[in-house]
Design a protein around this motif. Sequence first.
Motif, PDB file in Angstrom:
ATOM      1  N   TYR A   1     -35.331 -28.624  36.276  1.00  0.00           N
ATOM      2  CA  TYR A   1     -36.094 -28.904  37.507  1.00  0.00           C
ATOM      3  C   TYR A   1     -35.744 -27.957  38.660  1.00  0.00           C
ATOM      4  O   TYR A   1     -36.646 -27.393  39.284  1.00  0.00           O
ATOM      5  N   PRO A   2     -34.446 -27.780  38.975  1.00  0.00           N
ATOM      6  CA  PRO A   2     -34.133 -26.908  40.129  1.00  0.00           C
ATOM      7  C   PRO A   2     -34.612 -25.477  39.915  1.00  0.00           C
ATOM      8  O   PRO A   2     -35.070 -24.830  40.862  1.00  0.00           O
ATOM      9  N   ALA A   3     -34.551 -25.001  38.675  1.00  0.00           N
ATOM     10  CA  ALA A   3     -35.007 -23.632  38.401  1.00  0.00           C
ATOM     11  C   ALA A   3     -36.511 -23.531  38.612  1.00  0.00           C
ATOM     12  O   ALA A   3     -36.999 -22.586  39.237  1.00  0.00           O
ATOM     13  N   LEU A   4     -37.248 -24.520  38.107  1.00  0.00           N
ATOM     14  CA  LEU A   4     -38.711 -24.482  38.253  1.00  0.00           C
ATOM     15  C   LEU A   4     -39.104 -24.542  39.729  1.00  0.00           C
ATOM     16  O   LEU A   4     -40.032 -23.842  40.171  1.00  0.00           O
ATOM     17  N   ALA A   5     -38.391 -25.363  40.495  1.00  0.00           N
ATOM     18  CA  ALA A   5     -38.682 -25.440  41.931  1.00  0.00           C
ATOM     19  C   ALA A   5     -38.363 -24.100  42.598  1.00  0.00           C
ATOM     20  O   ALA A   5     -39.161 -23.570  43.381  1.00  0.00           O
ATOM     21  N   ASP A   6     -37.231 -23.544  42.241  1.00  0.00           N
ATOM     22  CA  ASP A   6     -36.800 -22.260  42.803  1.00  0.00           C
ATOM     23  C   ASP A   6     -37.819 -21.160  42.494  1.00  0.00           C
ATOM     24  O   ASP A   6     -38.059 -20.272  43.303  1.00  0.00           O
ATOM     25  N   LEU A   7     -38.431 -21.236  41.324  1.00  0.00           N
ATOM     26  CA  LEU A   7     -39.363 -20.187  40.896  1.00  0.00           C
ATOM     27  C   LEU A   7     -40.795 -20.454  41.362  1.00  0.00           C
ATOM     28  O   LEU A   7     -41.707 -19.696  41.052  1.00  0.00           O
ATOM     29  N   GLY A   8     -40.989 -21.576  42.060  1.00  0.00           N
ATOM     30  CA  GLY A   8     -42.294 -21.815  42.672  1.00  0.00           C
ATOM     31  C   GLY A   8     -43.243 -22.701  41.887  1.00  0.00           C
ATOM     32  O   GLY A   8     -44.418 -22.809  42.227  1.00  0.00           O
ATOM     33  N   PHE A   9     -42.758 -23.349  40.833  1.00  0.00           N
ATOM     34  CA  PHE A   9     -43.631 -24.250  40.066  1.00  0.00           C
ATOM     35  C   PHE A   9     -44.004 -25.484  40.905  1.00  0.00           C
ATOM     36  O   PHE A   9     -45.090 -26.025  40.786  1.00  0.00           O
ATOM     37  N   PHE A  10     -43.066 -25.936  41.712  1.00  0.00           N
ATOM     38  CA  PHE A  10     -43.341 -27.053  42.632  1.00  0.00           C
ATOM     39  C   PHE A  10     -42.351 -26.963  43.783  1.00  0.00           C
ATOM     40  O   PHE A  10     -41.406 -26.158  43.752  1.00  0.00           O
ATOM     41  N   ASP A  11     -42.547 -27.810  44.774  1.00  0.00           N
ATOM     42  CA  ASP A  11     -41.748 -27.747  45.991  1.00  0.00           C
ATOM     43  C   ASP A  11     -40.326 -28.266  45.765  1.00  0.00           C
ATOM     44  O   ASP A  11     -40.126 -29.292  45.113  1.00  0.00           O
ATOM     45  N   SER A  12     -39.363 -27.569  46.338  1.00  0.00           N
ATOM     46  CA  SER A  12     -37.955 -27.969  46.169  1.00  0.00           C
ATOM     47  C   SER A  12     -37.652 -29.347  46.746  1.00  0.00           C
ATOM     48  O   SER A  12     -36.710 -30.012  46.310  1.00  0.00           O
ATOM     49  N   ASP A  13     -38.453 -29.756  47.729  1.00  0.00           N
ATOM     50  CA  ASP A  13     -38.226 -31.088  48.314  1.00  0.00           C
ATOM     51  C   ASP A  13     -38.332 -32.192  47.274  1.00  0.00           C
ATOM     52  O   ASP A  13     -37.753 -33.273  47.421  1.00  0.00           O
ATOM     53  N   GLU A  14     -39.094 -31.913  46.227  1.00  0.00           N
ATOM     54  CA  GLU A  14     -39.304 -32.920  45.175  1.00  0.00           C
ATOM     55  C   GLU A  14     -38.003 -33.279  44.452  1.00  0.00           C
ATOM     56  O   GLU A  14     -37.874 -34.359  43.893  1.00  0.00           O
ATOM     57  N   LEU A  15     -37.048 -32.343  44.458  1.00  0.00           N
ATOM     58  CA  LEU A  15     -35.830 -32.538  43.661  1.00  0.00           C
ATOM     59  C   LEU A  15     -35.016 -33.743  44.110  1.00  0.00           C
ATOM     60  O   LEU A  15     -34.309 -34.345  43.314  1.00  0.00           O
ATOM     61  N   MET A  16     -35.130 -34.072  45.363  1.00  0.00           N
ATOM     62  CA  MET A  16     -34.353 -35.207  45.850  1.00  0.00           C
ATOM     63  C   MET A  16     -35.102 -36.531  45.682  1.00  0.00           C
ATOM     64  O   MET A  16     -34.686 -37.569  46.169  1.00  0.00           O
ATOM     65  N   LYS A  17     -36.232 -36.472  44.961  1.00  0.00           N
ATOM     66  CA  LYS A  17     -37.019 -37.696  44.726  1.00  0.00           C
ATOM     67  C   LYS A  17     -37.043 -38.079  43.255  1.00  0.00           C
ATOM     68  O   LYS A  17     -37.813 -38.968  42.864  1.00  0.00           O
ATOM     69  N   VAL A  18     -36.252 -37.405  42.439  1.00  0.00           N
ATOM     70  CA  VAL A  18     -36.301 -37.644  40.986  1.00  0.00           C
ATOM     71  C   VAL A  18     -36.124 -39.135  40.673  1.00  0.00           C
ATOM     72  O   VAL A  18     -35.211 -39.782  41.189  1.00  0.00           O
TER      73      VAL A  18
ATOM     74  N   GLY B   1     -45.201 -26.802  34.416  1.00  0.00           N
ATOM     75  CA  GLY B   1     -44.249 -26.034  33.617  1.00  0.00           C
ATOM     76  C   GLY B   1     -43.888 -26.694  32.297  1.00  0.00           C
ATOM     77  O   GLY B   1     -43.297 -26.062  31.435  1.00  0.00           O
ATOM     78  N   PHE B   2     -44.244 -27.952  32.145  1.00  0.00           N
ATOM     79  CA  PHE B   2     -43.954 -28.639  30.872  1.00  0.00           C
ATOM     80  C   PHE B   2     -45.229 -28.734  30.035  1.00  0.00           C
ATOM     81  O   PHE B   2     -46.282 -29.116  30.531  1.00  0.00           O
ATOM     82  N   GLU B   3     -45.088 -28.402  28.777  1.00  0.00           N
ATOM     83  CA  GLU B   3     -46.254 -28.248  27.902  1.00  0.00           C
ATOM     84  C   GLU B   3     -46.636 -29.545  27.189  1.00  0.00           C
ATOM     85  O   GLU B   3     -47.806 -29.771  26.908  1.00  0.00           O
TER      86      GLU B   3
ATOM     87  N   ILE C   1     -28.854 -21.757  28.849  1.00  0.00           N
ATOM     88  CA  ILE C   1     -30.068 -21.451  28.066  1.00  0.00           C
ATOM     89  C   ILE C   1     -31.271 -21.352  29.011  1.00  0.00           C
ATOM     90  O   ILE C   1     -32.034 -20.388  28.979  1.00  0.00           O
ATOM     91  N   PHE C   2     -31.432 -22.368  29.876  1.00  0.00           N
ATOM     92  CA  PHE C   2     -32.541 -22.349  30.846  1.00  0.00           C
ATOM     93  C   PHE C   2     -32.432 -21.127  31.756  1.00  0.00           C
ATOM     94  O   PHE C   2     -33.423 -20.458  32.055  1.00  0.00           O
ATOM     95  N   THR C   3     -31.218 -20.868  32.235  1.00  0.00           N
ATOM     96  CA  THR C   3     -31.010 -19.763  33.178  1.00  0.00           C
ATOM     97  C   THR C   3     -31.458 -18.441  32.575  1.00  0.00           C
ATOM     98  O   THR C   3     -32.206 -17.676  33.206  1.00  0.00           O
ATOM     99  N   VAL C   4     -31.017 -18.174  31.364  1.00  0.00           N
ATOM    100  CA  VAL C   4     -31.338 -16.875  30.748  1.00  0.00           C
ATOM    101  C   VAL C   4     -32.836 -16.782  30.442  1.00  0.00           C
ATOM    102  O   VAL C   4     -33.458 -15.737  30.662  1.00  0.00           O
ATOM    103  N   LEU C   5     -33.424 -17.888  29.976  1.00  0.00           N
ATOM    104  CA  LEU C   5     -34.861 -17.860  29.659  1.00  0.00           C
ATOM    105  C   LEU C   5     -35.703 -17.543  30.900  1.00  0.00           C
ATOM    106  O   LEU C   5     -36.629 -16.740  30.852  1.00  0.00           O
ATOM    107  N   TYR C   6     -35.355 -18.192  32.032  1.00  0.00           N
ATOM    108  CA  TYR C   6     -36.214 -18.063  33.218  1.00  0.00           C
ATOM    109  C   TYR C   6     -35.801 -16.940  34.162  1.00  0.00           C
ATOM    110  O   TYR C   6     -36.647 -16.350  34.826  1.00  0.00           O
ATOM    111  N   TYR C   7     -34.492 -16.648  34.253  1.00  0.00           N
ATOM    112  CA  TYR C   7     -34.044 -15.618  35.204  1.00  0.00           C
ATOM    113  C   TYR C   7     -33.685 -14.311  34.501  1.00  0.00           C
ATOM    114  O   TYR C   7     -33.435 -13.312  35.145  1.00  0.00           O
TER     115      TYR C   7
END
Lengths: 274, 318
Positions: free
Chosen positions: A82-99, A116-118, A45-51
């Motif tokens: 999260y990984p999609a938003l990072a991939d698309l530039g919403f925030f830095d991918s480095d953040e993903l390993m700090k969840v 990206g979250f409302e 669902i996320f994939t199709v919405l964003y990509y």
Amino acid sequence: MLKQKRNKLHKFLKNKADWLRKETLKIHKVSAETRLASSLSAVEIFTVLYYGDILRYDAKNTDWPGRDRFIISKGHGAVSLYPALADLGFFDSDELMKVCKAGSFLGSIPDPVVPGFETINGSLGHGLGVACGMCVALKLKKRKEKVFVLIGDGEMNEGSVWEAIMFAGQHKLDNLVLIIDRNKICMLDYCRKIIDLEPLREKFLVFKWNEKSVDGHNVAQLHAALSSIKNYRGKKPVALIADTIKGKGVSILENDSLSHVKSLKAEEVDALIN
Amino acid sequence: MTTETKTMRDVFIEEINSRMRKNAGIFFLCADFGSPKLDQLRKEFGSRFINVGIAEQNLINIATGLAIEGFTVYAYAIAPFLTMRAYEQIRINLAMYAQLKEINVNLVGVGAGLSYDVSGPTHHCFEDLSIMRTLPNLVVFSPSDWVLTRRFVDYSIKIKKPKYIRLDGKPLPAIYRNPENLRIENGFSRLRKGKKICLVSTGYMTHKAIKIAEKLAGDGIDAGIIDVFLLTSFDERSLLNAMKGYSHVITLEEGFINKGGLDSFISSILGKGDFGIKLHRVGFKDKYVFDLGSREYLHRLNNIDEDSVARLIKKIPQ
């Protein structure tokens, strides 16, 4: 769309979904507190919405008035975005390993501190009503953006969801798209053994909604449905029931009635992503 | 004091109605709850008024969505249902959200305290001040008259925060004569200067405080009166200064005492130092009121009527 072009897009989306699933597992390895099974059912669902060119967004300007609003009401199930938003530039991918780590802004449930979250998520049953208010506002301002909401089927036990469903039907909110991640499992058991939602499709129809049902892991079906919904104006809100599997892609989670609260060990994640 | 009585809600809604003519950014919602002045508003502003139905949770959520998109929203309902049925919606979508992003939602609750005296305990509203006060990022406004209520309209538009506006349901006379001197951000107003004894009240009980002070004056007791209308953080130091010099402060509220309402607010301020001020709390004890009768009758049954409070004060060694 030409068949060849369409096949290429579907292949691209399928690959993205596989990648997103793996990235979600990697986050789970870093933070076992993340709710994996709930996150995995929503990956396509996320994939199709964003990509899939469904949502309009500006990763660098998340308050851009021209964006489509997307509310993820099923709180714990948003980690796979999260990984999609990072991939698309919403925030830095480095953040993903700090969840979930000290100092990180990425928790096991995202809030608007995450670009990206409302809305504030976590307690179920809030997103759809807030979305209805946004839809009324957008219509009044004669804006074309749509409001998408993702809820889980277990979340539909909440009475506030039905207050909003009645409201949206009454007010003909055709700029509202409700996607139901129908993974059929709550926290403690199968939904049907707790509160059986069936017949769900008919419920929407009698509440004055349009309804579409798809295989929620089939990117081609999801893309076709969301593309047509995106351009739809028909004096009714639309519900897209996405039939999914909780824990999709992890055999020991799939169809386990307690998968919601199960975590994988690091070596189990490694076996899946390598 | 003028003797003209008005209901706070009608004054408030009439004023909002006039603002809506000039300001296209105002939206009014209700949960199937009316007033004569609301009939005018909903007739005039069909597109910026929605009755969401008997659904307080959705009322708050719809208000949130509208406010996120930039509208100044008024959400109108009966006070106990507005605050208690939809408490989590208020907590999450207003109080929490407001900490991250600007949002202007004004919860307009009618039926403070015993306004709906004969409708029984579901309609009485004794808990709202304490439960609303406990939420961060929320302004709690408890006016004593319609002049103050009307004065709050500007503030409600200007201050872009979630607010709870607690209105009495009954027509009441005006207390304030010079509204231009009233500053909402002060949070309180000193209505009468006294010696030793100070009545600190909110909402309807300020009308009682005035009568109690008059009664006591006949007995040679000079009681001060402070009307508190903001119950969330403001310039607490000036309120403390207004109470300093008195030896006894009597809080008066149509709500539960010892539970986080006006008495707790005052107690927390007085507790910031040793000022030699003794606090007496007047309000409802720890039980609901199933008895039937007028507001005055119910006050007498619960020892919060004028005579009972005057008696309590006369027992204080002068």
